[in-house]
Design a protein around this motif. Structure first.
Motif, short mmCIF file in Angstrom:
data_model
loop_
_atom_site.label_atom_id
_atom_site.label_comp_id
_atom_site.label_asym_id
_atom_site.label_seq_id
_atom_site.Cartn_x
_atom_site.Cartn_y
_atom_site.Cartn_z
N GLN A 114 -100.35 -1.73 -9.45
CA GLN A 114 -99.54 -0.61 -9.04
C GLN A 114 -99.14 0.63 -9.71
OE1 GLN A 114 -98.65 -0.05 -4.81
NE2 GLN A 114 -99.69 1.63 -4.51
N CYS A 115 -97.91 -0.93 -10.04
CA CYS A 115 -97.76 -0.65 -11.71
C CYS A 115 -97.75 -0.63 -13.13
CB CYS A 115 -95.80 -1.51 -11.53
SG CYS A 115 -94.68 -1.09 -12.35
N GLY A 118 -100.18 2.10 -13.18
CA GLY A 118 -99.08 3.47 -13.72
C GLY A 118 -98.16 3.40 -14.68
N GLU A 119 -98.04 2.47 -14.89
CA GLU A 119 -97.71 2.84 -16.60
C GLU A 119 -98.13 2.25 -17.95
OE1 GLU A 119 -93.97 2.14 -17.12
OE2 GLU A 119 -93.79 3.40 -15.50
N ASP A 159 -91.11 5.22 -15.34
CA ASP A 159 -91.90 6.22 -15.47
C ASP A 159 -93.09 6.67 -13.78
OD1 ASP A 159 -90.59 6.97 -17.16
OD2 ASP A 159 -91.51 6.99 -18.46
N ALA A 160 -93.55 5.87 -13.74
CA ALA A 160 -94.93 5.98 -12.86
C ALA A 160 -94.66 6.12 -11.47
CB ALA A 160 -95.58 4.15 -12.91
N GLN A 165 -97.67 8.44 -9.58
CA GLN A 165 -98.14 7.62 -10.21
C GLN A 165 -98.21 6.35 -9.69
OE1 GLN A 165 -99.74 8.41 -15.07
NE2 GLN A 165 -98.22 9.48 -14.90
N ILE A 166 -97.61 5.54 -8.93
CA ILE A 166 -97.19 4.42 -8.60
C ILE A 166 -97.97 4.35 -7.62
CG2 ILE A 166 -95.70 4.83 -6.84
CD1 ILE A 166 -95.56 1.81 -8.79
#
Length: 221
Positions: A114-115, A118-119, A159-160, A165-166
């Motif tokens: 997920q990280c 998102g990143e 930031d995610a 966004q994570i």
């Protein structure tokens, strides 16, 4: 008959009490009134990351409850002041009677993916593995929390997490990148920081010597 009725009433009351108590035990929940080593671990983590300013005494009181709510609010979790499965996962904690080692490892891979998604979705595959590696390198470093969840959810770290966004569903590429990093591939050579030079605003980060660049990200030790 009166004695039998009294006995049935007592048994019924006992069942109600056990029903109220047992869910919190089986689910591994920490909440106000909880005590012990797991509460101390919770307090240390919250204190280390700036959410808790009280004493690490193993007593889940109002101060700890407010710190948990602060952590939940900051990280997009349900704000109830109770450390259940989701909050424990975000804190990098495995509560008693909650998860097996296998499911915990699976959760780590998914959270890391997920990280990555998102990143770094849209980055070269090597760059996605590199982002996952930075997370794992932080876990190994004494400067950071000692779990994948702890590193990812550390306040202001990614930031995610800040923009939510994570919580997007990672694609197969991100999952594979997370697995490759966890299996030992580190394209960064041990870096614990990365940033996008085109969007970064931190003077401290921009002043760090760049070890390598992959895609749009610069990686630093």
């Amino acid at each position: 008959m009166n004695g039998a009725r009294r006995l049935r009433c007592l048994l019924f009351a006992l069942c109600l009490i056990l029903t109220a108590i047992l869910p919190s035990v089986s689910e591994g929940v920490l909440k106000r009134g909880s005590t012990g080593d797991e509460v101390k671990t919770l307090q240390r983590k919250l204190k280390q990351w700036g959410y808790y300013t009280g004493v690490v005494d193993g007593i889940f009181g109002s101060g700890t409850e407010n710190a948990v709510k602060y952590f939940q609010r900051t990280n997009g979790l349900a704000v109830d002041g109770i450390v259940g499965t989701q909050t424990a996962k975000a804190l990098g904690m495995t509560l008693s009677s909650s998860q097996t080692t296998a499911s915990s490892n699976s959760s780590d891979v998914y959270l890391l993916a997920q990280c990555v998604y998102g990143e770094a979705r849209g980055e070269p595959y090597k760059g996605q593995v590199a982002v996952a590696s930075v997370v794992l390198n932080r876990v190994k470093s004494s400067k950071f929390p000692n779990s994948i969840a702890g590193v990812i959810y550390q306040s202001g770290a990614f930031d995610a997490v800040s923009d939510g966004q994570i919580y997007l569903t990672p694609n197969e590429t991100a999952i594979k990148a997370a697995k490759d990093a966890m299996n030992g591939w580190d394209p960064t050579g041990g870096c614990i920081y990365y940033y996008n030079p085109a969007t970064a605003t931190s003077k401290w980060m921009l002043s760090r010597p760049v070890s390598l660049t992959i895609g749009r990200h610069a990686f630093c030790h």
